[in-house]
Design a protein around this motif. Structure first.
Motif, PDB file in Angstrom:
ATOM      1  N   LYS A  67       0.867  -1.187   0.000  1.00 65.93           N
ATOM      2  CA  LYS A  67       0.000   0.000   0.000  1.00 65.93           C
ATOM      3  C   LYS A  67       0.898   1.229   0.000  1.00 65.93           C
TER       4      LYS A  67
ATOM      5  N   ASP B 298      -3.370  14.010  -3.092  1.00 61.87           N
ATOM      6  CA  ASP B 298      -3.917  13.110  -4.111  1.00 61.87           C
ATOM      7  C   ASP B 298      -3.268  13.351  -5.471  1.00 61.87           C
TER       8      ASP B 298
ATOM      9  N   VAL C 286       3.203   5.992 -12.238  1.00 65.46           N
ATOM     10  CA  VAL C 286       1.955   6.041 -11.464  1.00 65.46           C
ATOM     11  C   VAL C 286       0.897   5.163 -12.126  1.00 65.46           C
ATOM     12  N   ALA C 287       0.780   5.260 -13.449  1.00 68.66           N
ATOM     13  CA  ALA C 287      -0.205   4.459 -14.170  1.00 68.66           C
ATOM     14  C   ALA C 287       0.086   2.966 -14.018  1.00 68.66           C
TER      15      ALA C 287
ATOM     16  N   ARG D 136      -1.012   1.844 -10.552  1.00 69.23           N
ATOM     17  CA  ARG D 136      -2.478   1.740 -10.497  1.00 69.23           C
ATOM     18  C   ARG D 136      -2.952   0.471 -11.201  1.00 69.23           C
ATOM     19  N   GLU D 137      -2.342   0.170 -12.339  1.00 67.43           N
ATOM     20  CA  GLU D 137      -2.753  -0.998 -13.115  1.00 67.43           C
ATOM     21  C   GLU D 137      -2.519  -2.293 -12.351  1.00 67.43           C
TER      22      GLU D 137
ATOM     23  N   GLY E 272      -2.979  -2.641  -9.286  1.00 75.72           N
ATOM     24  CA  GLY E 272      -3.960  -2.731  -8.223  1.00 75.72           C
ATOM     25  C   GLY E 272      -3.422  -2.377  -6.851  1.00 75.72           C
TER      26      GLY E 272
ATOM     27  N   GLU F 145      -3.001  -0.406  -3.687  1.00 77.21           N
ATOM     28  CA  GLU F 145      -3.897   0.571  -3.060  1.00 77.21           C
ATOM     29  C   GLU F 145      -3.148   1.863  -2.777  1.00 77.21           C
ATOM     30  N   LEU F 146      -3.689   2.975  -3.259  1.00 70.86           N
ATOM     31  CA  LEU F 146      -3.116   4.296  -3.008  1.00 70.86           C
ATOM     32  C   LEU F 146      -3.994   4.985  -1.969  1.00 70.86           C
TER      33      LEU F 146
END
Length: 332
Positions: free
Chosen positions: A180, A186, A195-196, A199-200, A202, A204-205
């Protein structure tokens, strides 16, 4: 009895990061003897100290290369020319003579050279602390990852929003039980592509949040994260505080070289500083249009060495020819 004889070389390289190691190779290629001094106990500079396991993507010829592997290849490249490494030595006092320099380290070793190339990156660096986790420094709290396997099967919380935080998230996701990332805003300073990718995966941010408390006694058992008036607990066995570092040029500030903002050494197109015979390459130098990449540092190192060779011997050409020509004999 300790040997007090000085170390003598044509060129002294201050800093054993990638730029300094390439400078050591290139000086050998030019037939110059080299000494390399660094305050860290192993070569590689920030790479070895902070991200030996991370993949680096902007080195020419390598789609990606692990930090420690890049350092090993640079050492291998310089090895035939026999550079003298003085690791764990902080360069402190500079003396100038007619056509010579002498640098004494904090351990009392004196190094005499006819030119100096400063490749010290950001100087000495200290990680910015994560207050609530301070009691676990070295016992679950780390500021960079030295071995990915140390995190296998653990719940990892990374704190920060820059490139290092997201790079560690990418590297640890296949190894850790969970990853995490906690950031107080944000929006992120990290490269959008990274960053992408995170996110891809999964990951958790947890944004607009900060760690308010670390649970546990001898080891970390969890963390409490506060966002506004809401507090939640995250499973956590290891914390990586990727909050950046404060840098300090330390003794270099007393060497009589022009310095900008107590951080960078201005140079001209020859990588020459304000002191004749002292050059600078890599993140530590500055000039209009400067881009701080390892790849750029390699080119600056070659420029600095070539101009240092000409400074040492004005009859020597600045450009010696290409590496496809017959190289200078290796120093043994």
């Amino acid at each position: 009895m300790q040997d007090t004889a000085p170390v003598v070389a044509d060129v002294l390289v201050v800093g054993a990061g990638p730029t300094g190691l390439y400078a050591a190779y290139y000086a050998g290629f030019r037939g110059l003897s080299v000494a390399v001094v660094d305050s860290l106990p192993e070569p590689g500079g920030q790479i070895s100290a902070m991200y030996p396991e991370k993949q680096i993507f902007d080195i020419a010829g390598f789609p990606s290369v692990r930090g420690r592997d890049l350092v090993e290849r640079l050492l291998e490249q310089a090895a035939p020319f026999g550079p003298r490494y003085l690791l764990g030595h902080r360069a402190e006092v500079l003396e100038r003579g007619p056509g010579t320099f002498a640098v004494t380290t904090h351990l009392g070793t004196r190094i005499e050279a006819r030119a100096v190339i400063v490749t010290g990156g950001i100087g000495t660096f200290t990680p910015r602390p994560l207050g609530p986790a301070a009691a676990f420094d070295g016992a679950g709290l780390a500021y960079f990852v030295r071995h990915l396997d140390d995190y296998a099967g653990t719940d990892v919380v990374i704190v920060g929003g820059g490139d290092s935080a997201f790079d560690w998230a990418l590297a640890l996701h296949p190894v850790a039980k969970s990853v995490k990332l906690v950031h107080r805003r944000d929006t992120f300073r990290a490269h959008p592509t990274t960053v992408a990718a995170v996110r891809e995966l999964g990951v958790e941010l947890v944004v607009n949040a900060e760690i308010s408390r670390v649970c546990g006694s001898a080891e970390i058992a969890g963390v409490e994260v506060k966002s506004g008036d809401v507090t939640r607990e995250l499973a956590c066995g290891r914390i990586i505080a990727a909050l950046g570092f404060t840098a300090n040029l330390g003794p270099l500030l007393k060497w009589g070289i022009d310095v900008e903002n107590r951080r960078h050494l201005p140079v001209d197109a020859a990588m020459a500083t304000s002191v004749p015979g002292i050059f600078a390459a890599g993140d530590i130098n500055d000039y209009p249009g400067k881009v701080r990449l390892i790849a750029v540092g390699f080119g600056e190192a070659a420029t600095a060495v070539n101009n240092a060779a000409h400074h040492i011997d004005p009859a020597a050409p600045v450009f010696p020819g290409h590496s496809t020509d017959e190289p200078a004999p290796a120093r043994v």
